[in-house]
Design an enzyme around this catalytic site. Structure first.
Site, PDB file in Angstrom:
ATOM      1  N   CYS A  45      -7.114   9.383   2.603  1.00  0.00           N
ATOM      2  CA  CYS A  45      -8.117   8.376   2.947  1.00  0.00           C
ATOM      3  C   CYS A  45      -8.513   8.501   4.423  1.00  0.00           C
ATOM      4  O   CYS A  45      -9.080   9.498   4.815  1.00  0.00           O
ATOM      5  CB  CYS A  45      -7.629   6.975   2.573  1.00  0.00           C
ATOM      6  SG  CYS A  45      -8.952   5.745   2.501  1.00  0.00           S
ATOM      7  N   HIS A  88      -6.757   7.664  -3.025  1.00  0.00           N
ATOM      8  CA  HIS A  88      -5.333   7.374  -2.837  1.00  0.00           C
ATOM      9  C   HIS A  88      -4.531   7.937  -4.008  1.00  0.00           C
ATOM     10  O   HIS A  88      -4.454   7.311  -5.060  1.00  0.00           O
ATOM     11  CB  HIS A  88      -5.104   5.863  -2.747  1.00  0.00           C
ATOM     12  CG  HIS A  88      -5.574   5.255  -1.469  1.00  0.00           C
ATOM     13  ND1 HIS A  88      -4.805   5.226  -0.332  1.00  0.00           N
ATOM     14  CD2 HIS A  88      -6.757   4.669  -1.145  1.00  0.00           C
ATOM     15  CE1 HIS A  88      -5.477   4.641   0.639  1.00  0.00           C
ATOM     16  NE2 HIS A  88      -6.663   4.293   0.172  1.00  0.00           N
ATOM     17  N   GLU A 144      -1.410   8.016  -4.383  1.00  0.00           N
ATOM     18  CA  GLU A 144      -0.267   7.135  -4.658  1.00  0.00           C
ATOM     19  C   GLU A 144      -0.647   5.940  -5.518  1.00  0.00           C
ATOM     20  O   GLU A 144       0.231   5.245  -6.050  1.00  0.00           O
ATOM     21  CB  GLU A 144       0.377   6.676  -3.342  1.00  0.00           C
ATOM     22  CG  GLU A 144      -0.368   5.609  -2.568  1.00  0.00           C
ATOM     23  CD  GLU A 144      -1.547   6.099  -1.748  1.00  0.00           C
ATOM     24  OE1 GLU A 144      -2.140   5.289  -1.033  1.00  0.00           O
ATOM     25  OE2 GLU A 144      -1.854   7.315  -1.830  1.00  0.00           O
TER      26      GLU A 144
END
Length: 202
Positions: free
Chosen positions: A82, A184, A186
């Site tokens: 990001c 993202h 994650e």
């Protein structure tokens, strides 16, 4: 032995990245210590927030000369997430003009969309299928985005994928061992796991 060092400058989604890498059974530490960085095989820079404030914290809290040696000279695999991707640019235009790390040519500019931020699930349009970072990933895999700005990359050969939100923008950039993702991983469930495993296997 793979050893991941996650950098923490106070603006990243550090805990989520750390938890996912541990879940994937890779050794991982969150640290800005020179010894930990030198002892790592892979380096990750997460990011949440505005370009200007993030690059300021990076310059104040991270040992940039050591990182440049480990990443630019020794060629350790690096992943920026990001804003961690955006700061790789030469400049960023969020709340004024700010100088980035300049590791990849280009600038960070505002998305041309009526509704911002671009938030939620979106897919990739893969441009460089041969890149090892997207092996096993295709145009139907969705990733989680939160962004109002995007990295306008100067060199087309460094653009691995694009994503469309009113306009098409770079969602994965790669220059040799340096990789940046606008989304993202994650937060991207199975698709994010695939991408992180690809990175950690570099």
């Amino acid at each position: 032995m793979k050893k991941v060092c996650i950098l923490d400058y106070g603006s990243g989604n550090v805990a989520s990245v750390h938890n996912l890498i541990k879940f994937l059974k890779f050794k991982c530490v969150v640290s800005n210590q020179v010894s930990k960085i030198k002892n790592s095989s892979h380096i990750i820079l997460p990011g949440v927030g505005a370009f200007g404030e993030s690059i300021k914290k990076i310059r104040n809290r991270l040992p940039l000369k050591i990182l440049e040696k480990e990443i630019l000279v020794k060629k350790k695999p690096f992943l920026g997430i990001c804003v961690g991707m955006q700061v790789l640019a030469e400049t960023g235009e969020e709340f004024g003009s700010h100088k980035g790390l300049g590791w990849i040519k280009g600038k960070v500019i505002k998305l041309k969309a009526k509704t911002l931020p671009h938030i939620g699930w979106n897919n990739l349009v893969i441009k460089k299928k041969e890149s090892s970072i997207i092996q096993g990933i295709n145009n139907t895999d969705d990733f989680y985005f939160v962004n109002s700005f995007h990295f306008d990359v100067k060199e087309n050969k460094s653009i691995i994928s694009k994503t469309s939100y009113t306009q098409s923008f770079c969602s994965i950039v790669q220059k040799n061992n340096i990789i940046g993702v606008q989304f993202h991983p994650e937060k991207s469930q199975d698709s994010g796991k695939k991408l992180l495993i690809n990175f950690l296997n570099l």
